[in-house]
Motif scaffolding. Structure first.
Motif, short mmCIF file in Angstrom:
data_model
loop_
_atom_site.label_atom_id
_atom_site.label_comp_id
_atom_site.label_asym_id
_atom_site.label_seq_id
_atom_site.Cartn_x
_atom_site.Cartn_y
_atom_site.Cartn_z
N THR A 23 -6.58 -40.75 72.59
CA THR A 23 -7.52 -41.29 71.60
C THR A 23 -8.49 -40.20 71.14
OG1 THR A 23 -7.37 -43.43 72.70
CG2 THR A 23 -9.17 -43.13 71.15
N MET A 24 -8.92 -39.34 72.06
CA MET A 24 -9.79 -38.22 71.68
C MET A 24 -9.10 -37.27 70.71
SD MET A 24 -11.48 -37.12 75.33
CE MET A 24 -12.64 -38.15 76.20
N LEU A 25 -7.81 -37.03 70.91
CA LEU A 25 -7.08 -36.04 70.10
C LEU A 25 -6.47 -36.64 68.84
CD1 LEU A 25 -5.26 -34.11 72.97
CD2 LEU A 25 -7.35 -33.45 71.77
N SER A 26 -6.54 -37.95 68.68
CA SER A 26 -5.95 -38.58 67.49
C SER A 26 -6.55 -38.10 66.18
CB SER A 26 -6.06 -40.10 67.60
OG SER A 26 -5.22 -40.59 68.61
N PRO A 27 -7.89 -37.88 66.09
CA PRO A 27 -8.41 -37.34 64.82
C PRO A 27 -7.79 -36.01 64.43
CG PRO A 27 -10.20 -38.22 66.14
CD PRO A 27 -8.99 -38.25 67.02
N ALA A 28 -7.47 -35.16 65.43
CA ALA A 28 -6.82 -33.89 65.11
C ALA A 28 -5.42 -34.14 64.56
CB ALA A 28 -6.75 -33.01 66.35
N ALA A 29 -4.70 -35.10 65.13
CA ALA A 29 -3.38 -35.44 64.61
C ALA A 29 -3.47 -36.00 63.20
CB ALA A 29 -2.69 -36.44 65.54
N GLY A 30 -4.50 -36.83 62.94
CA GLY A 30 -4.69 -37.34 61.59
C GLY A 30 -5.00 -36.24 60.59
N PHE A 31 -5.77 -35.23 61.04
CA PHE A 31 -6.09 -34.10 60.16
C PHE A 31 -4.83 -33.33 59.80
CE2 PHE A 31 -7.01 -29.54 59.84
CZ PHE A 31 -7.90 -29.53 58.78
N LEU A 32 -3.96 -33.06 60.78
CA LEU A 32 -2.72 -32.35 60.51
C LEU A 32 -1.78 -33.19 59.65
CD1 LEU A 32 -2.00 -30.73 64.01
CD2 LEU A 32 -2.97 -29.64 61.98
N GLU A 33 -1.80 -34.51 59.86
CA GLU A 33 -0.94 -35.38 59.06
C GLU A 33 -1.37 -35.39 57.60
OE1 GLU A 33 1.04 -39.82 59.59
OE2 GLU A 33 -0.91 -39.36 60.48
N ARG A 34 -2.67 -35.32 57.36
CA ARG A 34 -3.15 -35.26 55.97
C ARG A 34 -2.76 -33.95 55.29
NH1 ARG A 34 -7.59 -37.84 58.42
NH2 ARG A 34 -8.71 -35.86 58.65
N HIS A 35 -2.43 -32.94 56.09
CA HIS A 35 -1.95 -31.67 55.54
C HIS A 35 -0.42 -31.57 55.61
CE1 HIS A 35 -6.20 -30.74 55.99
NE2 HIS A 35 -6.02 -29.69 55.20
N HIS A 36 0.24 -32.74 55.53
CA HIS A 36 1.70 -32.86 55.36
C HIS A 36 2.46 -32.35 56.58
CE1 HIS A 36 0.64 -33.71 51.21
NE2 HIS A 36 0.01 -32.55 51.13
N ILE A 37 1.89 -32.48 57.77
CA ILE A 37 2.61 -32.20 59.00
C ILE A 37 2.94 -33.54 59.65
CG2 ILE A 37 2.48 -31.11 61.29
CD1 ILE A 37 0.60 -29.07 60.16
N PRO A 38 4.21 -33.80 59.95
CA PRO A 38 4.58 -35.11 60.52
C PRO A 38 3.81 -35.41 61.81
CG PRO A 38 6.53 -33.89 59.84
CD PRO A 38 5.38 -32.94 59.72
N ARG A 39 3.59 -36.70 62.04
CA ARG A 39 2.79 -37.12 63.19
C ARG A 39 3.41 -36.66 64.51
NH1 ARG A 39 -2.38 -39.81 63.37
NH2 ARG A 39 -2.62 -40.50 65.52
N SER A 40 4.72 -36.75 64.63
CA SER A 40 5.37 -36.34 65.88
C SER A 40 5.22 -34.85 66.11
CB SER A 40 6.85 -36.74 65.84
OG SER A 40 7.49 -36.17 64.70
N VAL A 41 5.37 -34.06 65.03
CA VAL A 41 5.19 -32.61 65.17
C VAL A 41 3.74 -32.29 65.50
CG1 VAL A 41 5.40 -30.40 63.97
CG2 VAL A 41 7.10 -32.19 63.58
N SER A 42 2.80 -33.00 64.89
CA SER A 42 1.39 -32.78 65.19
C SER A 42 1.10 -33.07 66.66
CB SER A 42 0.52 -33.69 64.31
OG SER A 42 0.75 -33.43 62.94
N ALA A 43 1.70 -34.14 67.20
CA ALA A 43 1.48 -34.48 68.60
C ALA A 43 1.97 -33.37 69.52
CB ALA A 43 2.20 -35.79 68.94
N VAL A 44 3.14 -32.82 69.23
CA VAL A 44 3.68 -31.74 70.06
C VAL A 44 2.80 -30.49 69.96
CG1 VAL A 44 5.65 -30.21 70.40
CG2 VAL A 44 6.02 -32.64 69.93
N LEU A 45 2.37 -30.15 68.74
CA LEU A 45 1.53 -28.98 68.55
C LEU A 45 0.19 -29.12 69.28
CD1 LEU A 45 2.12 -28.20 64.76
CD2 LEU A 45 3.04 -26.96 66.73
N ILE A 46 -0.42 -30.29 69.18
CA ILE A 46 -1.72 -30.50 69.82
C ILE A 46 -1.60 -30.45 71.33
CG2 ILE A 46 -3.54 -32.21 70.18
CD1 ILE A 46 -3.08 -33.10 67.29
#
Length: 309
Positions: A7-30
């Motif tokens: 839950t703490m890291l979800s805003p970072a995933a949302g930020f990457l998703e808004r920059h056209h990075i898929p949510r699953s890829v954002s999760a792995v990167l984070i």
């Protein structure tokens, strides 16, 4: 822990998703970035820790020799006990350093197993990747529009508060670690980088973390220097940093919105540490924030107006 950290890291995933990075890829990167940072901190701490743990018996004897200045106060205390009718066995018994048989069990207790780490990172990746769908499913569980709207507000506020708390506390702890490392380097302490990394890590645990770090710096300083006064320079400077951070820096940055009562923080720390060990201590403040957000939305109370002076 994976749910709270996710839950703490979800805003970072949302930020990457808004920059056209898929949510699953954002999760792995984070999660990869978090794991790399944790591995770097562990690497800085583990090397000197293993070296010192192998020298514990010799260091215990050296510490005993350095603390000979307390022989007279101990003798006076034993004399007082004898005068008040206590047993005189203590007065004839030599002073012994405590044994170090507890070190290995303590390390085993504090070190999660490989399977626990694997479970944590797997759930963390899956939780971050599917958090948006989980939010929607949770909101749509309720039938009426008002309850759905309140649930959405609660989830948004929890996510925003926990994300802001993680970023703020991480930046503050990094500053504390850097300042501690510089102080240790200026004072001539051994391995200042490892001590700074340890200070940053322990500062995630409110109250007990800074106290433990002060004790570690005191022991290391007394062993490393020829005089006790020289060994206390770094611990006292660290105490000053923690005082400024706890009373001025953190309240000014976090603000009154996330300001937590000291008694509530201590009680939450004691309860969750008793229940879940070190990870419970780490999660005590985030869980307290979640509880306060839920209380604010589910049990709103109108604040009474104070009478004028």
């Amino acid at each position: 822990m994976a749910f709270v950290v996710g839950t703490m890291l979800s805003p970072a995933a949302g930020f990457l998703e808004r920059h056209h990075i898929p949510r699953s890829v954002s999760a792995v990167l984070i999660v990869t970035a978090v794991g790399a940072g944790a591995a770097f901190i562990v690497g800085l701490i583990s090397s000197p820790l293993m070296e010192w743990s192998n020298r514990l018996p010799a260091l215990g004897s050296l510490l005993k020799d350095k603390l000979h200045v307390f022989d007279r106060p101990l003798a006076l205390w034993q004399l007082l006990q004898t005068t008040l009718g206590g047993s005189d066995a203590l007065s004839t018994a030599p002073f012994h350093m405590p044994k170090f048989d507890w070190v290995q069990p303590a390390i085993e207790f504090l070190s999660p197993t490989f399977s626990e780490f694997l479970l944590f990172f797997a759930i963390l990746v899956l939780f971050i990747a599917s958090w948006r769908d989980l939010r929607r499913a949770l909101i749509m569980t309720f039938a009426d529009h008002a309850t759905r709207l309140r649930t959405l507000r609660i989830l948004n506020e929890i996510e925003g508060h926990l994300g802001g708390y993680l970023i703020t506390v991480t930046m503050i702890n990094l500053g504390v670690g850097v300042a501690t490392g510089l102080i240790c380097a200026a004072a001539g302490m051994p391995n200042p980088a490892g001590l700074g990394a340890l200070a940053a890590t322990l500062n995630y645990f409110p109250i007990i973390g800074p106290i433990a770090m002060f004790a570690i710096l005191t022991v290391v300083g007394i062993i490393a220097f020829s005089t006790i006064s020289a060994g206390l320079i770094a611990p006292l400077a660290f105490a000053g940093i923690i005082f400024l951070e706890g009373h001025f820096l953190t309240p000014a940055i976090i603000g009154r919105r996330l300001e937590l009562n000291a008694l509530a923080v201590f009680m939450a720390l004691a309860f969750w540490t008793w229940l879940w060990g070190p990870m419970g201590g780490f999660l005590s403040s985030p869980l307290l924030i979640v509880a306060l957000v839920l209380k604010e939305h589910l049990m709103p109370v109108d604040s009474p107006q104070l009478p004028p002076d």
